[in-house]
Design an enzyme around this catalytic site. Structure first.
Site, PDB file in Angstrom:
ATOM      1  N   GLU A 197      -2.578  -0.060  -5.903  1.00 60.78           N
ATOM      2  CA  GLU A 197      -3.451   0.967  -5.452  1.00 60.78           C
ATOM      3  C   GLU A 197      -3.079   2.334  -5.319  1.00 60.78           C
ATOM      4  OE1 GLU A 197      -5.441  -0.129  -1.749  1.00 60.78           O
ATOM      5  OE2 GLU A 197      -6.350  -2.141  -2.586  1.00 60.78           O
ATOM      6  N   GLU A 247      -3.611  -7.469   0.596  1.00 58.30           N
ATOM      7  CA  GLU A 247      -2.722  -6.816   1.579  1.00 58.30           C
ATOM      8  C   GLU A 247      -2.626  -7.790   2.955  1.00 58.30           C
ATOM      9  OE1 GLU A 247      -5.062  -3.121   2.361  1.00 58.30           O
ATOM     10  OE2 GLU A 247      -3.698  -2.347   1.033  1.00 58.30           O
TER      11      GLU A 247
END
Length: 780
Positions: free
Chosen positions: A262, A182
């Site tokens: 995710e 991320e």
């Protein structure tokens, strides 16, 4: 060429064909928008499990339940700080035996998606980065800072050779590896750093392994998180339109498989907030929608587990998404211009100085007074720079302005996301010359058209949110590893798309309520410094941070003396955000109260000159996700008493864990039932089981806050007065079925009059007490 030569050439060709036919491969098929495993179209349905949050004896049970749920892969983080606690000191044994964990996945027929970082987030202490990186206080984490890259390369030199033989193409079961994590949600946006990591992974793992990135599903987050040579994937939770949710991935990967790395099955808990939960029906419906699209899905989490010891991290809230609101008296030229959100923390973030990043120019000075407005607009509309780490909806700041007129000296304040923070504070001139926004510190005097953020809390570190010990996550497998309604809903969906393994789902592990266990006070922390800090104190004129004294976790005691008589109550005060994270204050051994990073920063004291002043400072976990991961601990600035700076400190780095491991109780004459009192103290007790060592949950009736050890193992933090978590999970593997089980408890504020703990056969983590008012908040 003669006949013999032609025969040899034909034999060599046939051998090459055989080798190719038997070669193992896992690749992206861009033509058909899928993965190919050994040349055959393949789709993974995976779940996340963190071996660091599950005791080693339970690994097989959890992985078997994941396999029986219909998963064909698991996703695994590798926390760097879990394996390299000190520079050059590595630990891959016991609960840290990554190789054994991966062996179990292969044995059970599960493929592995590995996420070795070096940064992993995961709500884990410092996002998996070692605290010792901060021994160099000016290091710029997650960037091309040479000091940081040197440490990363040294770690990868140790880790990746252990991984390479386990790659799928080398005969193992690791099909892909994530690089960083991320990164588009971080402030640096340093492509040189990503290029360095790509080269480092390729050099150590070879050209064939599939490397990928994961970012939130917005164009803004993907902008700084992606790099050519790394396959782009996204993350998001249940929602009404999965096609739209995958659309940002298609901006960066027009062809190739859709991947949600995710898919959120639940969410984490923070101390002082209601227990998070999500609907099994909604989670299952979202999974089905993605599988109908042909997407690859990893469910985060499939089992959450427990933040044992000091491993829970903490997040800083994202800068606020304010709606329209007037700002009186602004005077910035131009019809409409934008400010990238990174400017909200430029004033304190070092990466922009070292990387030389500059924000867009301000318009030429001259603007009339007007009623301007701040609002947040989708970053996709902006054209400037990296944006702040807002997972779901990153925003830019727009300030419309019209007409000629003088440049103002400041922009008035607007509210912040936390009641004790000044919000935007005031934008003030920065004397660096030129009409540019820039990274200034403090108010430096006017320079027309140049601005900065002067207050040190601009990155919202002062509004920190520590994560609970439980990482249950409302996942399909509970914290204790038990199948839930959500698991069976997910299993039903998976069965519509691929065959499920034959056989029953393994049952929940047995639990036992061992009942009431009395404890006795072994001594106050101040009485036990010789045991807890055998090396003695460090002398310093002013306070030193945890990092300066090379203390990664736990507690440090700071001691000084009152410089004069204080007959009337005088404020002991700390600058904002300088107590990290909680300081328990004692004067001549008597507990006075606490100073807290996100709360009270002043405490009134009275005493005579020479009175001993002690502050026991607790590290509640370093930032794992936020705009600035350089989260130093301890007393970061000088304390003052009635505005006079305190000096001449003795600093005791406490090693409670080693003292507990060496064996308790400590020598003491305190008897059971002795006065518990207020302030930091250690309590011990023991209990025997009825011949079983089953999982259990320990409750803390009447206790305030502290740390629990059982048989020398650091179970984690308890904080029932703040909640929501009321019990700590104790795996049966920690207990003895035949010998006494020893309990050690470090209470930090105040024990009940008759101290005891209570062992239950079920968890309680859905009651929250307000951090401020003390009123109960029921979860929605």
């Amino acid at each position: 060429m003669g006949p013999a030569g032609r025969v040899l050439l034909l034999a060599a060709g046939l051998l090459a064909l055989e080798v190719c036919a038997g070669a193992r491969s896992f690749q992206v098929d861009y033509a058909h928008d899928c993965f190919r495993k050994d040349g055959t179209p393949f789709r993974y349905i995976s779940g996340s499990i963190h071996y660091a949050r599950v005791p080693r004896p339970a690994w097989r049970d959890r992985l078997l339940k994941m396999y029986m749920s219909g998963l064909n892969a698991v996703q695994v983080y590798v926390p760097w700080n879990y394996h390299e606690p000190l520079p050059g000191v590595y630990d891959f044994s016991g609960d840290r035996d990554l190789g054994h964990f991966l062996d179990l996945t292969a044995e059970l027929g599960l493929l592995v998606i590995l996420r070795p970082g070096p940064y992993i987030c995961a709500e884990w202490e410092m996002g998996g980065l070692p605290a010792w990186l901060l021994w160099k206080p000016d290091i710029v984490l997650r960037s091309s800072d040479p000091d940081y890259l040197q440490a990363v390369d040294s770690w990868l030199d140790v880790l990746l050779p252990r991984i390479k033989p386990r790659l799928y193409q080398n005969g193992g079961n690791i099909i892909s590896i994530q690089v960083e994590n991320e990164y588009g949600s971080y402030s640096a946006c340093d492509y040189d750093y990503l290029r360095h990591l790509l080269a480092a992974f390729r050099t150590r793992l070879g050209p064939d392994v599939l490397l990928f990135t994961t970012d939130g599903n917005s164009a803004a987050e993907l902008r700084c998180g992606t790099l050519q040579g790394l396959y782009t994937t996204v993350d998001f939770g249940p929602g009404p339109n999965v096609t739209a949710a995958f659309a940002p991935q298609r901006l960066y990967e027009p062809k190739g498989p859709l991947v949600n790395s995710e898919y959120y099955t639940g969410w984490l808990d923070y101390w002082g907030e209601p227990h998070a939960s999500s609907s099994p029906v909604q989670v299952a419906r979202g999974l089905q929608d993605m599988l109908q699209l042909g997407a690859n899905v990893n469910m985060y989490m499939f089992q959450g587990g427990t933040n044992f010891g000091y491993w829970s991290g903490e997040s800083t809230p994202h800068p606020p998404m304010w709606s329209r609101g007037p700002l009186e008296g602004t005077g910035l030229a131009g019809a409409s211009w934008r400010v990238p959100a990174r400017l909200w923390y430029l004033g304190i973030h070092p990466s922009y100085r070292s990387l030389g990043r500059r924000a867009p120019s301000l318009p030429t000075p001259g603007c009339s007074q007007l009623s301007a407005a701040l609002h947040w607009a989708p970053v996709a509309q902006a054209s400037t720079g990296p944006l702040l780490p807002e997972r779901a909806r990153p925003r830019s700041m727009w300030v419309p302005c019209r007409g000629p007129g003088p440049v103002p000296t400041e922009l008035p304040a607007v509210p912040g996301p936390c009641p004790h923070l000044p919000g935007l504070a005031r934008l003030q001139p920065w004397a660096s010359g030129g009409h540019r926004w820039g990274p200034g510190r403090g108010t430096a005097g006017p320079s027309p058209g140049s601005w900065h953020l002067p207050w040190p809390g601009a990155d919202y570190k002062g509004c920190y949110k520590p994560v609970t010990t439980s990482y249950d996550y409302d996942a399909p497998l509970s914290e204790a590893g038990d199948p839930t309604e959500k698991l069976f809903a997910i299993r039903t969906v998976i069965g519509k798309f691929q065959p499920l393994p034959e056989g029953p789902m393994p049952p929940a592990t047995p639990k036992y309520a061992y009942g009431h266990v009395p404890l006795r006070k072994q001594g106050e922390v101040l009485e036990l410094l010789d045991v807890l800090c055998p090396g003695g104190p460090i002398r310093s004129q002013f306070p030193l941070t945890f990092e300066a004294v090379k203390q990664a976790h736990g507690f440090v005691l700071y001691r000084t003396r009152l410089p004069r008589d204080v007959w009337d109550p005088a404020p002991l005060s700390a600058p904002p955000n300088s107590v990290c994270d909680r300081a328990y204050v004692l004067l001549n051994g008597e507990y006075q109260g606490r100073l807290e990073r996100d709360g009270q920063m002043t405490l009134n004291l009275t005493g005579q000159a020479g009175a001993r002043l002690d502050l026991l400072v607790e590290n509640m976990g370093r930032i794992n996700f936020g705009v600035n991961a350089s989260d130093f601990k301890g007393l970061l600035q000088n304390l003052s008493l009635d505005s006079a700076l305190l000096s001449d400190w003795l600093i005791y780095p406490l090693d409670v864990d080693s003292a507990v491991t060496r064996g308790w109780p400590l020598p003491t004459t305190q008897a059971e039932g002795s006065r518990a009192g207020l302030g930091p103290a250690l309590y011990t007790g023991a209990f025997q089981t009825p011949g079983v060592a089953w999982d259990t949950f320990v409750k803390f009736p009447g206790w305030s806050k502290g740390q629990l050890w059982i048989n020398g193992f650091n179970v984690g933090r308890y904080w029932p007065v703040r909640g929501p978590q009321q019990t700590l999970f104790v795996p049966g593997s920690l207990l003895s079925a035949s010998a006494p089980n020893n309990i050690t408890l470090l209470e930090l504020e105040g024990a009940p009059p008759r101290p005891f703990v209570l062992f239950l056969d079920r968890p309680l983590f859905n009651q929250t007490v307000s951090a401020r008012a003390g009123t109960e908040l029921r979860p929605p």
